[in-house]
Design an enzyme around this catalytic site. Sequence first.
Site, PDB file in Angstrom:
ATOM      1  N   GLU A  85       0.831  -1.223   0.000  1.00 13.57           N
ATOM      2  CA  GLU A  85       0.000   0.000   0.000  1.00 13.57           C
ATOM      3  C   GLU A  85       0.856   1.260   0.000  1.00 13.57           C
ATOM      4  O   GLU A  85       1.707   1.431   0.885  1.00 13.57           O
ATOM      5  CB  GLU A  85      -0.929  -0.019   1.227  1.00 13.57           C
ATOM      6  CG  GLU A  85      -1.904   1.145   1.240  1.00 13.57           C
ATOM      7  CD  GLU A  85      -2.930   1.051   2.371  1.00 13.57           C
ATOM      8  OE1 GLU A  85      -3.330  -0.063   2.737  1.00 13.57           O
ATOM      9  OE2 GLU A  85      -3.335   2.107   2.868  1.00 13.57           O
ATOM     10  N   LYS A 272      -7.344  -0.861  11.567  1.00 13.15           N
ATOM     11  CA  LYS A 272      -6.733  -1.277  10.293  1.00 13.15           C
ATOM     12  C   LYS A 272      -5.519  -0.387  10.015  1.00 13.15           C
ATOM     13  O   LYS A 272      -4.481  -0.853   9.533  1.00 13.15           O
ATOM     14  CB  LYS A 272      -7.772  -1.185   9.170  1.00 13.15           C
ATOM     15  CG  LYS A 272      -7.344  -1.805   7.851  1.00 13.15           C
ATOM     16  CD  LYS A 272      -6.594  -0.870   6.939  1.00 13.15           C
ATOM     17  CE  LYS A 272      -6.251  -1.530   5.617  1.00 13.15           C
ATOM     18  NZ  LYS A 272      -5.443  -0.661   4.751  1.00 13.15           N
ATOM     19  N   ASP A 288       4.336 -14.536  11.743  1.00  9.26           N
ATOM     20  CA  ASP A 288       3.033 -14.979  11.250  1.00  9.26           C
ATOM     21  C   ASP A 288       2.018 -13.851  11.430  1.00  9.26           C
ATOM     22  O   ASP A 288       1.494 -13.639  12.524  1.00  9.26           O
ATOM     23  CB  ASP A 288       2.631 -16.236  12.063  1.00  9.26           C
ATOM     24  CG  ASP A 288       1.311 -16.822  11.639  1.00  9.26           C
ATOM     25  OD1 ASP A 288       0.535 -16.152  10.937  1.00  9.26           O
ATOM     26  OD2 ASP A 288       1.034 -17.966  12.043  1.00  9.26           O
ATOM     27  N   HIS A 386      -2.167  10.609  -0.583  1.00 11.40           N
ATOM     28  CA  HIS A 386      -2.197   9.404  -1.418  1.00 11.40           C
ATOM     29  C   HIS A 386      -1.990   9.714  -2.897  1.00 11.40           C
ATOM     30  O   HIS A 386      -1.578   8.860  -3.661  1.00 11.40           O
ATOM     31  CB  HIS A 386      -3.562   8.713  -1.287  1.00 11.40           C
ATOM     32  CG  HIS A 386      -3.627   7.791  -0.109  1.00 11.40           C
ATOM     33  ND1 HIS A 386      -4.631   6.886   0.075  1.00 11.40           N
ATOM     34  CD2 HIS A 386      -2.799   7.632   0.932  1.00 11.40           C
ATOM     35  CE1 HIS A 386      -4.429   6.218   1.191  1.00 11.40           C
ATOM     36  NE2 HIS A 386      -3.323   6.654   1.723  1.00 11.40           N
TER      37      HIS A 386
HETATM   38  C1  MEV Z   1      -5.934   3.131   5.179  1.00 11.29           C
HETATM   39  O1  MEV Z   1      -5.188   2.008   4.773  1.00 11.29           O
HETATM   40  C2  MEV Z   1      -5.906   3.275   6.690  1.00 11.29           C
HETATM   41  C3  MEV Z   1      -6.790   4.398   7.247  1.00 11.29           C
HETATM   42  O2  MEV Z   1      -8.136   4.231   6.774  1.00 11.29           O
HETATM   43  C4  MEV Z   1      -6.724   4.298   8.748  1.00 11.29           C
HETATM   44  C5  MEV Z   1      -7.706   5.187   9.473  1.00 11.29           C
HETATM   45  O3  MEV Z   1      -8.768   5.529   8.899  1.00 11.29           O
HETATM   46  O4  MEV Z   1      -7.417   5.508  10.648  1.00 11.29           O
HETATM   47  C6  MEV Z   1      -6.338   5.744   6.765  1.00 11.29           C
END
Ligand code: MEV
Length: 434
Positions: A85, A272, A288, A386
């Site tokens: 990513e 995430k 792992d 991004h």
């Molecule tokens: C994107 O890979 C991760 C985010 O969505 C995390 C977040 O929203 O805190 C930017």
Amino acid sequence: MTSKNISELAKFYKKKRTERIDALEKAGFVGTEEKDLLANHLALSEDVADSMIENQVATYQLPYGLALNFLIDDQDYVVPMAMEEPSVIAAASSAAKLFAQHGGFQTAVTERMMIGQAILTNVPDPEKAIAIIDDYEIDIIQKANQAHPSIVKRGGGADSIRIREIQADPEYNTPHFLIVHLHVETLEAMGANMINTMMEAILPYLEELSGGTALMGILSNYATECLATASCRVPADALAKGELSGEEVRDLIVLASQLATVDPYRAVTHNKGIMNGVDAVVLASGNDWRAMEAGVHAYASRSGQYRALSSWKTADNGDLIGELTLPMPVGTVGGSISFHPGAKMTHHLLDYPNAEQLESIIVSVGLAQNFSAIRALVTEGIQKGHMGLHARSLAISAGATADDIELVAAELKNHKHMNLAQAKEILDHIKQNR
Ligand code: MEV
């Protein structure tokens, strides 16, 4: 840690790949052998790849990059990350740089105790079985350790048991389960094989003691007895962004943290973001990442609701303080760590941390990643950051190579619609005018 000249890594992101490898050598991170491995993209040999899994037909590559500027427990680190990513490594490095100016990350780890589960069903008298198993704890531990004596020689091994009972539940149509947890100090290993061996070895004895039937003996990936915590702080002033004052940004970050504490839909995305950093280091270090993912999300649900794993608060003096605790089922030996060229490189670049130090590095990267994501979200949004990398990805997808990638990306950023068709048009135009 052997001495490193970190200043050689200045403007690392602006260098070409080969220049970055040279800079790593100048900074004292790699020698000729490692340079060759990096130049060859840490390629797995045919034999190694074929022996690692079944039905192997190819290797699947990911970019391997370095997050810079990490100051963790007063130690400087460049942290290898395997990641597809865009923006993740840039985000981790920029947060790490900010925190390094204010003391870096402080960490604490619990003892490294992993859990094995022995599951018994059809136990005729659970109360009596619990009392007997409890009485024979030392024998159970001894039998477990006899199944894996080398860990005992090294100073670890099975340490204690916990007995849990789950009653039959008519709502789910489930029977009564008697569950024996074995706590095992795994030292430098994650310990999955060791624990599975121990659990299978003690099942017959537990059947004998309980009069029940053993269903399975297996490691639990819910590593609640092996936790790592990172914390950091930064003065509010250092957070000012555009029109927003430092205090305003701090308060928005705190609000974002509060939101992720109470709303599971936001908490999943918040976590995430943490795992973007965590998984990339776990993978790069030959550990792992599925075990990590499974344990972390169960830990996020430990209150009965899925919540944010990190918290951001305002300190009494107005600083922003962050904290993250994660279960950390990782090791520095075992699995593919000793033979996978990527994993070996990661341990080399981190200067061969022990398992506790590796835990500290991983949890710090998670906290840095989380900070960058929520700071961007509550200020300019994440899309701006991004776009540069997205433009490059589109340029590559359009067929651009070498220097054309940057040319197409730069031109693409000037267009209202950044898409593949536009990228192809720009590339054609560049080629025609050459
Ligand atoms: C994107 O890979 C991760 C985010 O969505 C995390 C977040 O929203 O805190 C930017």
